[in-house]
Write a protein that holds these residues in place. Structure first.
Motif, PDB file in Angstrom:
ATOM      1  N   TRP A   1      -3.306  -6.191   1.646  1.00 15.27           N
ATOM      2  CA  TRP A   1      -3.973  -5.707   0.422  1.00 15.27           C
ATOM      3  C   TRP A   1      -5.309  -5.856   0.562  1.00 15.27           C
ATOM      4  CZ3 TRP A   1      -2.017  -2.912  -3.842  1.00 15.27           C
ATOM      5  CH2 TRP A   1      -0.475  -2.803  -3.989  1.00 15.27           C
ATOM      6  N   PHE A   2      -6.105  -4.946   0.104  1.00 11.61           N
ATOM      7  CA  PHE A   2      -7.561  -5.301  -0.280  1.00 11.61           C
ATOM      8  C   PHE A   2      -7.604  -5.604  -1.733  1.00 11.61           C
ATOM      9  CE2 PHE A   2      -7.955  -1.917   3.297  1.00 11.61           C
ATOM     10  CZ  PHE A   2      -8.781  -2.757   4.100  1.00 11.61           C
ATOM     11  N   ALA A   3      -7.991  -6.803  -1.939  1.00 14.24           N
ATOM     12  CA  ALA A   3      -8.112  -7.426  -3.344  1.00 14.24           C
ATOM     13  C   ALA A   3      -8.597  -6.420  -4.268  1.00 14.24           C
ATOM     14  CB  ALA A   3      -8.688  -8.830  -3.471  1.00 14.24           C
ATOM     15  N   ARG A   4      -8.606  -6.785  -5.563  1.00 14.59           N
ATOM     16  CA  ARG A   4      -9.182  -5.852  -6.614  1.00 14.59           C
ATOM     17  C   ARG A   4     -10.493  -5.817  -6.328  1.00 14.59           C
ATOM     18  NH1 ARG A   4      -6.965  -4.645 -11.991  1.00 14.59           N
ATOM     19  NH2 ARG A   4      -8.914  -4.520 -13.605  1.00 14.59           N
ATOM     20  N   HIS A   5     -11.093  -4.710  -6.712  1.00 15.38           N
ATOM     21  CA  HIS A   5     -12.532  -4.653  -6.330  1.00 15.38           C
ATOM     22  C   HIS A   5     -13.088  -3.103  -7.169  1.00 15.38           C
ATOM     23  CE1 HIS A   5     -10.588  -2.434  -3.112  1.00 15.38           C
ATOM     24  NE2 HIS A   5     -11.310  -1.226  -3.240  1.00 15.38           N
TER      25      HIS A   5
ATOM     26  N   ALA B   1      -8.405   7.842  -2.324  1.00 15.08           N
ATOM     27  CA  ALA B   1      -7.346   6.823  -1.391  1.00 15.08           C
ATOM     28  C   ALA B   1      -6.336   7.635  -0.902  1.00 15.08           C
ATOM     29  CB  ALA B   1      -7.147   5.901  -2.276  1.00 15.08           C
ATOM     30  N   TRP B   2      -6.208   7.539   0.398  1.00  9.94           N
ATOM     31  CA  TRP B   2      -5.067   8.396   1.218  1.00  9.94           C
ATOM     32  C   TRP B   2      -4.911   7.837   2.341  1.00  9.94           C
ATOM     33  CZ3 TRP B   2      -6.066  11.803   5.777  1.00  9.94           C
ATOM     34  CH2 TRP B   2      -5.157  12.462   6.246  1.00  9.94           C
ATOM     35  N   ALA B   3      -3.411   7.743   2.895  1.00 11.37           N
ATOM     36  CA  ALA B   3      -2.811   7.215   3.855  1.00 11.37           C
ATOM     37  C   ALA B   3      -2.645   8.300   4.925  1.00 11.37           C
ATOM     38  CB  ALA B   3      -1.597   6.493   3.810  1.00 11.37           C
ATOM     39  N   ARG B   4      -3.277   8.479   6.342  1.00 10.13           N
ATOM     40  CA  ARG B   4      -2.857   9.564   6.957  1.00 10.13           C
ATOM     41  C   ARG B   4      -1.621   8.985   7.667  1.00 10.13           C
ATOM     42  NH1 ARG B   4      -5.406  13.497   9.924  1.00 10.13           N
ATOM     43  NH2 ARG B   4      -4.576  13.973  11.888  1.00 10.13           N
ATOM     44  N   ARG B   5      -1.186   7.942   7.850  1.00  8.95           N
ATOM     45  CA  ARG B   5       0.146   7.408   8.271  1.00  8.95           C
ATOM     46  C   ARG B   5       0.618   6.405   7.448  1.00  8.95           C
ATOM     47  NH1 ARG B   5      -2.630   7.142  13.293  1.00  8.95           N
ATOM     48  NH2 ARG B   5      -2.450   4.751  13.126  1.00  8.95           N
ATOM     49  N   GLY B   6       1.963   6.253   7.034  1.00 10.81           N
ATOM     50  CA  GLY B   6       2.317   5.274   6.332  1.00 10.81           C
ATOM     51  C   GLY B   6       2.411   5.665   4.908  1.00 10.81           C
ATOM     52  N   VAL B   7       2.649   4.701   3.858  1.00  7.74           N
ATOM     53  CA  VAL B   7       2.644   4.813   2.599  1.00  7.74           C
ATOM     54  C   VAL B   7       1.608   3.886   2.146  1.00  7.74           C
ATOM     55  CG1 VAL B   7       4.071   4.734   0.412  1.00  7.74           C
ATOM     56  CG2 VAL B   7       4.938   5.384   2.464  1.00  7.74           C
ATOM     57  N   LEU B   8       0.635   4.372   1.115  1.00  4.87           N
ATOM     58  CA  LEU B   8      -0.327   3.667   0.511  1.00  4.87           C
ATOM     59  C   LEU B   8       0.094   3.151  -1.117  1.00  4.87           C
ATOM     60  CD1 LEU B   8      -3.330   2.560   0.711  1.00  4.87           C
ATOM     61  CD2 LEU B   8      -4.104   4.802  -0.347  1.00  4.87           C
ATOM     62  N   ALA B   9      -0.222   2.233  -1.471  1.00  9.19           N
ATOM     63  CA  ALA B   9      -0.026   1.729  -2.717  1.00  9.19           C
ATOM     64  C   ALA B   9      -1.310   1.489  -3.537  1.00  9.19           C
ATOM     65  CB  ALA B   9       0.985   0.460  -2.819  1.00  9.19           C
ATOM     66  N   VAL B  10      -1.564   1.967  -4.700  1.00 13.22           N
ATOM     67  CA  VAL B  10      -2.712   1.729  -5.289  1.00 13.22           C
ATOM     68  C   VAL B  10      -2.395   1.172  -6.794  1.00 13.22           C
ATOM     69  CG1 VAL B  10      -5.122   2.493  -6.157  1.00 13.22           C
ATOM     70  CG2 VAL B  10      -3.905   3.392  -4.212  1.00 13.22           C
ATOM     71  N   ARG B  11      -3.041  -0.022  -7.111  1.00  9.28           N
ATOM     72  CA  ARG B  11      -2.930  -0.681  -8.443  1.00  9.28           C
ATOM     73  C   ARG B  11      -4.171  -0.533  -9.129  1.00  9.28           C
ATOM     74  NH1 ARG B  11      -0.635  -6.201  -5.853  1.00  9.28           N
ATOM     75  NH2 ARG B  11       1.610  -5.695  -5.502  1.00  9.28           N
ATOM     76  N   ALA B  12      -4.226  -0.012 -10.285  1.00  9.55           N
ATOM     77  CA  ALA B  12      -5.386   0.434 -11.052  1.00  9.55           C
ATOM     78  C   ALA B  12      -4.919   0.900 -12.618  1.00  9.55           C
ATOM     79  CB  ALA B  12      -6.277   1.590 -10.684  1.00  9.55           C
ATOM     80  N   THR B  13      -5.628   0.312 -13.600  1.00  4.59           N
ATOM     81  CA  THR B  13      -5.408   0.565 -15.136  1.00  4.59           C
ATOM     82  C   THR B  13      -3.977   0.431 -15.605  1.00  4.59           C
ATOM     83  OG1 THR B  13      -4.756   3.070 -14.566  1.00  4.59           O
ATOM     84  CG2 THR B  13      -7.084   2.378 -15.043  1.00  4.59           C
ATOM     85  N   GLY B  14      -3.261  -0.800 -14.915  1.00  2.00           N
ATOM     86  CA  GLY B  14      -2.188  -1.204 -15.467  1.00  2.00           C
ATOM     87  C   GLY B  14      -0.934  -0.198 -14.457  1.00  2.00           C
TER      88      GLY B  14
ATOM     89  N   THR C   1     -13.880   2.236 -11.352  1.00  2.00           N
ATOM     90  CA  THR C   1     -12.546   1.704 -11.929  1.00  2.00           C
ATOM     91  C   THR C   1     -11.962   0.547 -10.775  1.00  2.00           C
ATOM     92  OG1 THR C   1     -11.885   3.889 -12.473  1.00  2.00           O
ATOM     93  CG2 THR C   1     -10.209   2.654 -11.950  1.00  2.00           C
ATOM     94  N   PRO C   2     -11.726  -0.676 -11.552  1.00  2.00           N
ATOM     95  CA  PRO C   2     -11.306  -1.673 -10.816  1.00  2.00           C
ATOM     96  C   PRO C   2      -9.881  -1.262 -10.268  1.00  2.00           C
ATOM     97  CG  PRO C   2     -12.060  -2.418 -12.917  1.00  2.00           C
ATOM     98  CD  PRO C   2     -11.989  -0.988 -13.017  1.00  2.00           C
ATOM     99  N   HIS C   3      -9.539  -1.753  -8.750  1.00  2.14           N
ATOM    100  CA  HIS C   3      -8.320  -1.360  -8.165  1.00  2.14           C
ATOM    101  C   HIS C   3      -8.188  -2.173  -7.213  1.00  2.14           C
ATOM    102  CE1 HIS C   3     -11.478   0.893  -6.065  1.00  2.14           C
ATOM    103  NE2 HIS C   3     -10.652   0.861  -4.945  1.00  2.14           N
ATOM    104  N   ALA C   4      -6.760  -2.073  -6.574  1.00  4.14           N
ATOM    105  CA  ALA C   4      -6.307  -2.926  -5.371  1.00  4.14           C
ATOM    106  C   ALA C   4      -5.521  -1.849  -4.374  1.00  4.14           C
ATOM    107  CB  ALA C   4      -5.621  -3.943  -5.804  1.00  4.14           C
ATOM    108  N   THR C   5      -5.842  -1.871  -3.209  1.00  2.00           N
ATOM    109  CA  THR C   5      -4.992  -0.936  -2.416  1.00  2.00           C
ATOM    110  C   THR C   5      -4.258  -1.624  -1.187  1.00  2.00           C
ATOM    111  OG1 THR C   5      -6.894  -0.757  -1.132  1.00  2.00           O
ATOM    112  CG2 THR C   5      -6.597   1.000  -2.663  1.00  2.00           C
ATOM    113  N   GLY C   6      -3.002  -1.262  -0.954  1.00  4.97           N
ATOM    114  CA  GLY C   6      -2.318  -1.828   0.102  1.00  4.97           C
ATOM    115  C   GLY C   6      -1.351  -1.195   0.589  1.00  4.97           C
TER     116      GLY C   6
END
Length: 248
Positions: free
Chosen positions: A24-28, A36-49, A66-71
């Motif tokens: 994960w990339f920490a909240r920023h 935000a896009w994953a060319r391969r695999g599955v991306l998760a994004v946490r933002a606004t609850g 917008t504060p968010h984290a991606t993993g």
């Protein structure tokens, strides 16, 4: 996770990041709008609850600031587009799911070439903006309960979503009655235990489907008696069947 330096005259910059399982990339936050896009695999994004789980057929528009984290649930190639706000006509003020068409997919790769001629880049950027179209899909949310006994059940199901034990059977393991656990799930997660378990199963299915596993194999892996039951649950929760959600 800072965006790369833009080529001269660019209004859209493409960053590329290889991600490992569970990374994960920490909240920023960014000064730029981001896709935000994953060319391969599955991306998760946490933002606004909210947490979005995104296969390569979908991306998430994240407004500047917008504060968010991606993993990533598994190995993934994360490609992110950054848009200069003063040169971007898109006015979405909240995170928005966007469909990634084959054309948009190729344009992202095209714009990742830092040596691209400025005139060609400007034309491609205009087409990218034209391709940003929202899609109507629901997020698959499964918040963790706070009650320590219910949380033990939740953690066990996240580790093995195919476990079909009833709440009464779980209760003998964690020291609570089935009724107590049922109340805890509703109070802490806002949904009955059965609905929560369905969502955990669908979350576990996402990276498997994105990796090319068959619906039948995934259904069995996450605890469904038949592929049709899995497809029906997926459609109810997400709004479209798996074949549509993961269409290239």
């Amino acid at each position: 996770m800072a965006p790369p330096g833009p080529p001269a005259g660019a209004a859209v910059v493409v960053g590329s990041f290889a991600m490992g399982r569970g990374q994960w990339f920490a909240r920023h936050r960014h000064e730029h709008h981001q896709l935000a896009w994953a060319r391969r695999g599955v991306l998760a994004v946490r933002a606004t609850g909210t947490t979005w789980v995104l296969p390569p057929s979908m991306a998430l528009w994240i407004p500047a600031g917008t504060p968010h984290a991606t993993g990533a649930a598994g190995p993934a190639l994360f490609r992110s587009l950054y848009f200069l706000p003063d040169r971007c006509p898109v006015g979405w003020s909240a995170p928005t799911v966007v469909g990634v068409s084959p054309l948009l997919r190729e344009l992202i790769s095209y714009l990742s070439d830092g040596a691209l001629d400025p005139a060609a880049r400007e034309r491609a950027e205009a087409v990218v903006l034209d391709q940003l179209r929202p899609v109507s899909v629901a997020t698959v949310q499964a918040p963790m309960p706070q009650d320590p006994r219910a949380r033990r059940v939740a953690e066990a199901l996240r580790a093995d979503p195919s476990d079909g034990r009833t709440l009464a059977e779980w209760g003998t393991r964690v020291g609570a009655s089935g009724r107590t656990l049922a109340r805890a799930f509703v109070t802490d997660t806002g949904m009955p235990y059965g609905q929560w378990r369905t969502r955990v199963r669908l979350q576990a299915a996402m990276p498997l489907l994105a990796g090319g596993a068959t619906v039948a194999a995934v259904a069995a892996r996450v605890g469904y008696a038949s592929p049709s039951a899995f497809v029906a649950a997926f459609r109810r929760a997400v709004g479209v069947p798996p074949g549509t959600y993961f269409a290239p």
